[in-house]
Enzyme design. Structure first.
Site, PDB file in Angstrom:
ATOM      1  N   PRO A 251       9.601  -2.210 -16.049  1.00  0.00           N
ATOM      2  CA  PRO A 251      10.311  -3.419 -15.610  1.00  0.00           C
ATOM      3  C   PRO A 251       9.927  -3.914 -14.214  1.00  0.00           C
ATOM      4  O   PRO A 251      10.731  -3.897 -13.288  1.00  0.00           O
ATOM      5  CB  PRO A 251      11.777  -2.996 -15.672  1.00  0.00           C
ATOM      6  CG  PRO A 251      11.742  -1.531 -15.367  1.00  0.00           C
ATOM      7  CD  PRO A 251      10.461  -1.018 -15.987  1.00  0.00           C
ATOM      8  N   CYS A 252       8.691  -4.383 -14.078  1.00  0.00           N
ATOM      9  CA  CYS A 252       8.285  -4.956 -12.789  1.00  0.00           C
ATOM     10  C   CYS A 252       9.088  -6.215 -12.467  1.00  0.00           C
ATOM     11  O   CYS A 252       9.135  -6.648 -11.309  1.00  0.00           O
ATOM     12  CB  CYS A 252       6.782  -5.251 -12.778  1.00  0.00           C
ATOM     13  SG  CYS A 252       6.197  -6.267 -14.135  1.00  0.00           S
TER      14      CYS A 252
END
Length: 285
Positions: A251-252
Site C-alpha cells: 500500500p504505497c
C-alpha cells in the site's frame, strides 16, 4: 493478441468517480456542493449520490472530508503512536479492508538480474473498484498488480513484459480472476495471498514496511525511512514507493508528505485519493 478495452459497469462507475474526484481536487478551496460535482459528471444529484454511495459505501459529503489536506494532516498526527506499535508487533488494525494475511518472498539477486528467466507468469486484465488492473502471478505468488487507464494501457503492458522478459508469459484470465475477487471482495477467501517481490534490497525493505500500515491509516515518507533504519533516506523511500510493482496490496498509497500533501502516485493522484477515501470510509464503519 491485442487486449480489448474493458467496458464493464465497474469500469464505467469508476471513470465517473475519478472524474468527480479530479473536479473536487481542482476546486477544493471552495468546497463544491453536491449539485456542482454531480453536474461535472453529467448526472443528477440523486443518481450521483446513489452511484457514489454504492461505490464508496458512504455519502459524497462524508467522503470529501477524507480528501482534504487537513484530514490527511490529522491522520498523520493520530497515526504516530499507533503505527509505532503496529511496526513493532506486525499486527494490523481491526478495521482492515480485508482479513487476508499477505506473506511474501523476494527473488534472489540472480533471478532479479535475469528478469525471471525460466519462471512461468500468468497474467490477466480485470475490472476493480479503482479501474482496470493488470495482475501477474507465479507459482510463488503475485508478482504484479498495476492499474490501467485507456491512455496508459499499452505502456503498462509493455513495462510488464519488459520487467519479466525472461519469463514464460501466459495470458489467462481464468487463472487470475479468483485472485482479483479475493483481493477486492472481502470475505471471499481465507487463503493467504503470497507476493513475489522483485527489487533491490532497499526497495524490498521499504515495501515490507508498507505492508505493516493498516487500512484507513497513513504515514509519512519520513516515518517509513525511520522505521527501516534509514532516517536520512526520505527521498529514496519515495523513489521505492514509486517503483512498487504490486499496487494496492503493497500500500504505497498510504504514504503521504509530512505536511499532509498527497505526494506522488504511480497510477495517478485521483486514484490515490479514491483508494484512501474508500479505505477510510470502510475503516470507520
Amino acid at each position: 493478441m491485442e487486449t480489448p478495452i474493458l467496458t464493464t459497469q465497474a469500469q464505467l462507475d469508476y471513470n465517473r468517480i475519478e472524474t468527480a474526484i479530479r473536479y473536487i481536487g481542482t476546486h477544493a478551496s471552495r468546497q463544491p456542493g453536491l449539485k456542482e460535482i454531480a453536474d461535472s459528471v453529467h448526472l443528477s444529484e440523486f443518481h450521483f449520490e446513489r452511484l457514489f454511495s454504492r461505490w464508496a459505501g458512504t455519502t459524497p459529503q462524508r467522503f470529501l472530508r477524507y480528501l482534504t489536506k487537513e484530514h490527511a494532516k490529522q491522520l498523520l498526527n493520530e497515526s504516530r503512536d499507533l503505527l509505532d506499535v503496529t511496526y513493532q508487533t506486525g499486527l494490523s488494525s481491526p478495521g482492515r479492508l480485508h482479513d487476508l494475511f499477505v506473506t511474501f518472498e523476494a527473488m534472489t539477486p540472480g533471478e532479479y538480474k535475469q528478469k525471471g528467466a525460466g519462471i512461468d507468469v500468468t497474467y490477466g486484465i480485470h475490472p476493480t473498484p479503482f479501474g482496470d488492473c493488470l495482475i501477474g502471478v507465479t507459482s510463488r505468488g503475485i508478482c504484479r498488480l498495476n492499474f490501467l487507464a485507456d491512455d496508459t494501457r499499452d505502456q503498462v503492458l509493455a513495462e510488464f513484459r519488459n520487467a519479466w522478459s525472461g519469463a514464460n508469459l501466459l495470458d489467462d484470465e481464468r487463472v487470475t480472476a479468483p485472485l482479483i475477487e479475493q483481493i477486492f471482495t472481502p470475505g471471499t477467501s481465507t487463503k493467504p495471498l503470497t507476493l513475489l517481490l522483485k527489487g533491490t534490497n532497499f526497495q524490498i525493505k521499504v515495501w515490507e514496511a508498507l505492508l505493516q500500515i493498516p487500512a484507513g491509516n497513513v504515514v509519512s515518507y519520513e516515518t517509513v525511512a525511520r522505521h527501516i533504519g534509514s532516517p536520512n533516506a526520505v527521498r529514496a523511500v519515495g523513489t521505492a514507493c514509486g517503483q512498487n510493482g504490486i499496487g494496492y496490496l503493497i500500500p504505497c498509497h498510504r504514504v503521504l508528505q509530512k505536511v499532509g500533501g498527497l505526494g506522488g502516485y504511480r497510477w495517478g493522484l485521483p486514484r490515490k485519493q479514491a483508494i484512501l477515501g474508500w479505505e477510510a470510509a470502510r475503516a470507520s464503519l
